[in-house]
Design a protein around this motif. Sequence first.
Motif, PDB file in Angstrom:
ATOM      1  N   LEU A   1      10.022 -35.542 -24.123  1.00 21.38           N
ATOM      2  CA  LEU A   1       9.476 -34.743 -23.030  1.00 21.38           C
ATOM      3  C   LEU A   1       8.000 -35.051 -22.869  1.00 21.38           C
ATOM      4  N   TYR A   2       7.604 -35.354 -21.630  1.00 19.61           N
ATOM      5  CA  TYR A   2       6.210 -35.698 -21.328  1.00 19.61           C
ATOM      6  C   TYR A   2       5.675 -34.780 -20.246  1.00 19.61           C
ATOM      7  N   TRP A   3       4.451 -34.282 -20.460  1.00 23.33           N
ATOM      8  CA  TRP A   3       3.768 -33.491 -19.438  1.00 23.33           C
ATOM      9  C   TRP A   3       2.885 -34.422 -18.626  1.00 23.33           C
TER      10      TRP A   3
ATOM     11  N   GLU B   1       5.927 -27.928 -16.251  1.00 28.57           N
ATOM     12  CA  GLU B   1       7.223 -28.376 -16.787  1.00 28.57           C
ATOM     13  C   GLU B   1       7.158 -29.864 -17.132  1.00 28.57           C
ATOM     14  N   PRO B   2       7.749 -30.251 -18.264  1.00 30.52           N
ATOM     15  CA  PRO B   2       7.699 -31.655 -18.665  1.00 30.52           C
ATOM     16  C   PRO B   2       8.689 -32.534 -17.907  1.00 30.52           C
ATOM     17  N   ASP B   3       8.393 -33.847 -17.900  1.00 25.89           N
ATOM     18  CA  ASP B   3       9.329 -34.861 -17.421  1.00 25.89           C
ATOM     19  C   ASP B   3      10.210 -35.246 -18.601  1.00 25.89           C
ATOM     20  N   CYS B   4      11.497 -35.346 -18.371  1.00 29.69           N
ATOM     21  CA  CYS B   4      12.422 -35.768 -19.423  1.00 29.69           C
ATOM     22  C   CYS B   4      12.546 -37.286 -19.353  1.00 29.69           C
TER      23      CYS B   4
ATOM     24  N   ARG C   1       3.111 -36.777 -24.565  1.00 28.43           N
ATOM     25  CA  ARG C   1       4.236 -36.240 -25.327  1.00 28.43           C
ATOM     26  C   ARG C   1       3.671 -35.370 -26.445  1.00 28.43           C
TER      27      ARG C   1
END
Length: 120
Positions: free
Chosen positions: A100-102, A92-95, A115
Amino acid sequence: MEIQRFGIVVKVNDLDACRIFYRELFAPLLPVMDSTFTVVFELAPNLTFSLEKSNAPYLEHSSCAQGWKFDWPDFEALRKRLAAAGCELEPEPDCRDSGLYWRGCDPEGNIILVRQLDAL
């Protein structure tokens, strides 16, 4: 004032493991300098990414981890490349404010945030 050169320097204890990891990540780009104490990749004409060998004990715990983030056009290809190098991105990515970044980590625990450009 115009910046002529810019570089990222990451200090690591295990230079050999990080050398292999970042060669996989940046392939087919090869280091412009590769020695027993530093590895330097020229990512762009005015941007370098350097690994520096250090035996500093402060590098041996997570609070010293550095982090960097970047955009990548072919995200699935990068995910496979990182997995082959031993870095599984979180599912799940970081917002973040910029998208959105993995998240993943290099062999020293330094944080990598990617991103996905092809989803923008």
